[in-house]
Design an enzyme around this catalytic site. Structure first.
Site, PDB file in Angstrom:
ATOM      1  N   GLY A 117      56.368 -76.923  84.933  1.00 60.47           N
ATOM      2  CA  GLY A 117      57.268 -76.376  86.416  1.00 60.47           C
ATOM      3  C   GLY A 117      58.190 -75.260  85.993  1.00 60.47           C
ATOM      4  O   GLY A 117      58.952 -75.810  85.665  1.00 60.47           O
TER       5      GLY A 117
ATOM      6  N   GLU B 198      64.594 -79.005  73.399  1.00 57.56           N
ATOM      7  CA  GLU B 198      63.434 -79.827  74.373  1.00 57.56           C
ATOM      8  C   GLU B 198      62.927 -79.046  74.978  1.00 57.56           C
ATOM      9  O   GLU B 198      61.348 -79.858  75.563  1.00 57.56           O
ATOM     10  CB  GLU B 198      65.326 -79.793  75.283  1.00 57.56           C
ATOM     11  CG  GLU B 198      65.129 -81.071  75.981  1.00 57.56           C
ATOM     12  CD  GLU B 198      64.936 -82.486  75.259  1.00 57.56           C
ATOM     13  OE1 GLU B 198      63.369 -83.212  75.071  1.00 57.56           O
ATOM     14  OE2 GLU B 198      65.428 -83.085  74.417  1.00 57.56           O
TER      15      GLU B 198
ATOM     16  N   GLU C  42      45.238 -72.507  83.813  1.00 58.92           N
ATOM     17  CA  GLU C  42      45.175 -70.589  83.596  1.00 58.92           C
ATOM     18  C   GLU C  42      43.522 -70.421  84.099  1.00 58.92           C
ATOM     19  O   GLU C  42      41.964 -71.044  84.027  1.00 58.92           O
ATOM     20  CB  GLU C  42      45.485 -69.949  82.396  1.00 58.92           C
ATOM     21  CG  GLU C  42      46.675 -70.505  82.619  1.00 58.92           C
ATOM     22  CD  GLU C  42      48.157 -69.939  81.106  1.00 58.92           C
ATOM     23  OE1 GLU C  42      47.864 -68.582  80.969  1.00 58.92           O
ATOM     24  OE2 GLU C  42      48.374 -70.831  80.184  1.00 58.92           O
TER      25      GLU C  42
ATOM     26  N   VAL D 152      58.361 -79.651  74.501  1.00 58.87           N
ATOM     27  CA  VAL D 152      57.501 -80.632  74.388  1.00 58.87           C
ATOM     28  C   VAL D 152      57.866 -81.401  76.570  1.00 58.87           C
ATOM     29  O   VAL D 152      59.483 -81.694  76.731  1.00 58.87           O
ATOM     30  CB  VAL D 152      57.336 -81.674  73.767  1.00 58.87           C
ATOM     31  CG1 VAL D 152      56.443 -83.391  73.969  1.00 58.87           C
ATOM     32  CG2 VAL D 152      57.677 -81.464  72.424  1.00 58.87           C
TER      33      VAL D 152
ATOM     34  N   ASP E 176      47.037 -77.012  73.520  1.00 58.12           N
ATOM     35  CA  ASP E 176      48.539 -77.303  73.674  1.00 58.12           C
ATOM     36  C   ASP E 176      48.870 -78.216  73.667  1.00 58.12           C
ATOM     37  O   ASP E 176      50.469 -78.263  72.663  1.00 58.12           O
ATOM     38  CB  ASP E 176      48.480 -77.016  75.587  1.00 58.12           C
ATOM     39  CG  ASP E 176      49.845 -77.286  76.022  1.00 58.12           C
ATOM     40  OD1 ASP E 176      50.762 -76.352  75.730  1.00 58.12           O
ATOM     41  OD2 ASP E 176      50.021 -77.917  76.288  1.00 58.12           O
TER      42      ASP E 176
ATOM     43  N   LYS F 247      57.003 -72.674  72.929  1.00 59.92           N
ATOM     44  CA  LYS F 247      56.387 -74.078  71.336  1.00 59.92           C
ATOM     45  C   LYS F 247      56.095 -72.821  70.123  1.00 59.92           C
ATOM     46  O   LYS F 247      55.817 -74.024  69.165  1.00 59.92           O
ATOM     47  CB  LYS F 247      54.978 -74.397  71.900  1.00 59.92           C
ATOM     48  CG  LYS F 247      54.874 -75.197  73.409  1.00 59.92           C
ATOM     49  CD  LYS F 247      54.050 -75.620  73.242  1.00 59.92           C
ATOM     50  CE  LYS F 247      53.084 -75.359  74.029  1.00 59.92           C
ATOM     51  NZ  LYS F 247      53.647 -74.663  75.544  1.00 59.92           N
TER      52      LYS F 247
ATOM     53  N   THR G  54      59.978 -66.526  75.616  1.00 53.23           N
ATOM     54  CA  THR G  54      59.069 -65.434  75.924  1.00 53.23           C
ATOM     55  C   THR G  54      57.963 -66.512  75.721  1.00 53.23           C
ATOM     56  O   THR G  54      58.277 -67.605  75.954  1.00 53.23           O
ATOM     57  CB  THR G  54      59.493 -63.643  74.852  1.00 53.23           C
ATOM     58  OG1 THR G  54      58.975 -64.623  73.962  1.00 53.23           O
ATOM     59  CG2 THR G  54      60.631 -63.402  75.112  1.00 53.23           C
TER      60      THR G  54
ATOM     61  N   LYS H 111      52.463 -79.264  70.365  1.00 52.95           N
ATOM     62  CA  LYS H 111      53.462 -80.311  70.853  1.00 52.95           C
ATOM     63  C   LYS H 111      53.745 -81.161  69.913  1.00 52.95           C
ATOM     64  O   LYS H 111      54.276 -81.904  69.567  1.00 52.95           O
ATOM     65  CB  LYS H 111      53.214 -81.017  72.711  1.00 52.95           C
ATOM     66  CG  LYS H 111      53.450 -79.288  73.619  1.00 52.95           C
ATOM     67  CD  LYS H 111      53.080 -79.758  74.864  1.00 52.95           C
ATOM     68  CE  LYS H 111      53.355 -78.676  76.240  1.00 52.95           C
ATOM     69  NZ  LYS H 111      52.345 -79.313  76.718  1.00 52.95           N
TER      70      LYS H 111
ATOM     71  N   GLY I 151      47.540 -74.173  90.422  1.00 55.65           N
ATOM     72  CA  GLY I 151      47.904 -73.432  89.575  1.00 55.65           C
ATOM     73  C   GLY I 151      48.153 -74.382  88.047  1.00 55.65           C
ATOM     74  O   GLY I 151      49.257 -73.308  87.329  1.00 55.65           O
TER      75      GLY I 151
END
Lengths: 348, 348
Positions: A327, A154, A215, A157, A226, A130, A101, A230, A212
């Site tokens: 990706g 995994e 955002e 990050v 972000d 995250k 989610t 991480k 893309g």
């Protein structure tokens, strides 16, 4: 060996995972004796389905591609009972829950609740989210350990580029003194464009949005939030820290001008948004900030949307891994990578 | 968990391994429940010893540091029965043989004979020796598989920087289309010096020799033979090939002039000695040659004696790992890394 998997969330990452499972099913069976059986999917927007005998992934992918609801799997007009994720976990009898989610970095919810429920129900958990990993790692790890289960992250990050599995296998026995990396592809793309194509910040951001990479509201990337999430995860998982996002010194890239970047270039340096954490007397010290790196730093050559992370190790010195940081296929693969690790353990 | 280990060869790599085991014994025990017990050492020049209860590693390291013979472990003047490696394998009752003798890339001997003997005797084998891995990989792998044993070769390529373990764990599920890397630190050091410090080939080679990066006869490095052995290993282990060193197109760096290197730099390129292998219709195609890389290539920034390898993968695209390619501790660690992997399997 058959492994029953349930997906909570079926957006980009979930679809990426399903595409890989479909495209590589023969390969995975022949090479690893791995036969995934997706028994349930629940998505906030797309509905839910529970198929104890296993969902035909090709059929599901066709539905998703057409923008249809998941519960039209049995045919148009036919509707299945709508299952919220907590009920799905209870009923699906999966061995692994893939929690995919959206990330809420402030609360970690609703994902953390799903993960706890799955661990209490006796299921391994794999997630690329995250939120839970940054806010509740030690608690969730303890719950998993107490129940003999895996809690695998995994994909949180550098998407599927190996970080945690690299430390656990290939670098085992090393103590990590410091980690230092480019963990946000959007900002790295913007900085690359500002330096190489002479764009100003606004132009580079707009291009990133068009492609893309960024955002509509780019705050989480460009202000460093972000990367903070991480580096918190890396600090707590790899350096034995117990820090929260607020403990990280944070500076984004919005204050950097094209002039500063070009001046650095002319001096033989390059600006990168660096996330860094090292062991200190009080635990772990972590920061995210733009840094002028010399050309000799392995991170300096990392351009565009790529990510990279340098480990400073007591035995091996510096080891750097570079690869995709985002990706659909790459993050979908991060989930497969963790599932295959659980599968290896089950086979033993 | 106690693991009995015997060393064949106790030069740089063996000493590096012993130093790590001594320095990190508490850490390894606490973190992994790993208690190595070195029960035998045999070295062509330094003699041999067999101690079923386990050698005191600190005492042995003191002997080695003073340049004394291994068999003076029991006190000066006292001599133990001299054991050749084959007899040692038969008598030592180790679970793991660490084969650390010199590389003979033409014959693979005597190392290959030792490895076969160990596998036949029911012992796992760990080696950093390129000879057996480049010449007899498939045969030795088959022998190991048939006996349920491990044949581990992490140290043969890029010392302890993870290559094979990375593919087996963190990249599992990917098919490798191509590998491309800087696998020889000596030549990379020479090329770096020629470009950055304006040296000619002869000056850079002499500096490399002075610093211990190059041997008195530098042929194996500068003519590309060392990189050939490594790309053969990667081809056969990772790409399913079955090639020999003679199948690799080879060109060293001795024909490169400072003028060519500086001209490339002025055009935004950099010369690197690149080892490359890709799947082809007929199996695997491999080559070692100087290549002019664009600055955007992750290998371009790899300077000095460092090594790096880029995997081109069907799911993850390009992933690059960079780290040490040689060194006493680093290659010693490669052996520990493989031993820890075997230990993880034994514990299951």
């Amino acid at each position: 060996m058959e492994i029953k998997i349930a997906l909570i969330g079926c957006g980009t990452v979930g679809t990426g995972l399903l595409e890989i499972l479909e495209a590589k099913s023969e390969y995975l069976k022949n090479k690893f004796d791995f036969e995934p059986k997706v028994v349930a999917i629940s998505d906030l927007h797309k509905g839910s389905i529970l198929v104890p005998d296993g969902i035909d992934i090709g059929t599901m992918l066709a539905l998703l591609k057409e923008g249809k609801r998941i519960d039209q799997y049995y045919g148009e007009g036919k509707t299945a009972e709508l299952l919220n994720p907590l009920d799905m976990i209870e009923k699906c009898e999966a061995q692994i829950i893939a929690e995919l989610t959206y990330t809420d970095i402030k609360t970690g919810e609703p994902a953390t609740g799903y993960i706890k429920k799955a661990l209490r129900t006796g299921m391994h958990v794999v997630t690329s989210n995250k939120g839970p990993a940054a806010l509740y790692y030690h608690e969730l790890r303890k719950m998993a350990d107490q129940n003999g289960l895996c809690f695998c992250i995994e994909g949180t990050v550098m998407s599927g580029t190996p970080v945690f599995s690299l430390v656990e296998s290939g670098l085992a026995g090393n103590e990590i003194r410091e980690v230092k990396g480019i963990l946000n592809g959007t900002t790295n793309f913007i900085l690359s464009k500002m330096e190489q194509d002479n764009m100003d910040y606004r132009e580079a951001l707009e291009l990133a949005q068009k492609l893309g990479y960024a955002e509509a509201d780019p705050t989480a990337d460009v202000e460093g939030y972000d990367a903070v999430a991480k580096i918190v995860i890396l600090s707590n998982v790899l350096l034995g820290g117990n820090i929260a996002p607020d403990d990280v010194r944070r500076q984004g890239i919005t204050g950097l001008t094209r002039e500063q970047i070009l001046a650095a270039r002319d001096q033989g340096f390059r600006y990168k948004l660096i996330a860094q954490a090292k062991k200190s007397a009080g635990g772990v010290e972590a920061a995210v900030s733009p840094q002028k790196l010399p050309l000799s730093d392995p991170l300096t050559g990392v351009m565009g949307a790529q990510n990279a992370l340098t480990f400073d190790l007591d035995l091996m010195g510096k080891v750097t891994i570079q690869g995709a940081g985002a990706g659909k296929v790459e993050t979908g693969y991060s989930i497969l990578s963790d599932i295959l690790a659980i599968h290896r353990q089950m086979k033993k």
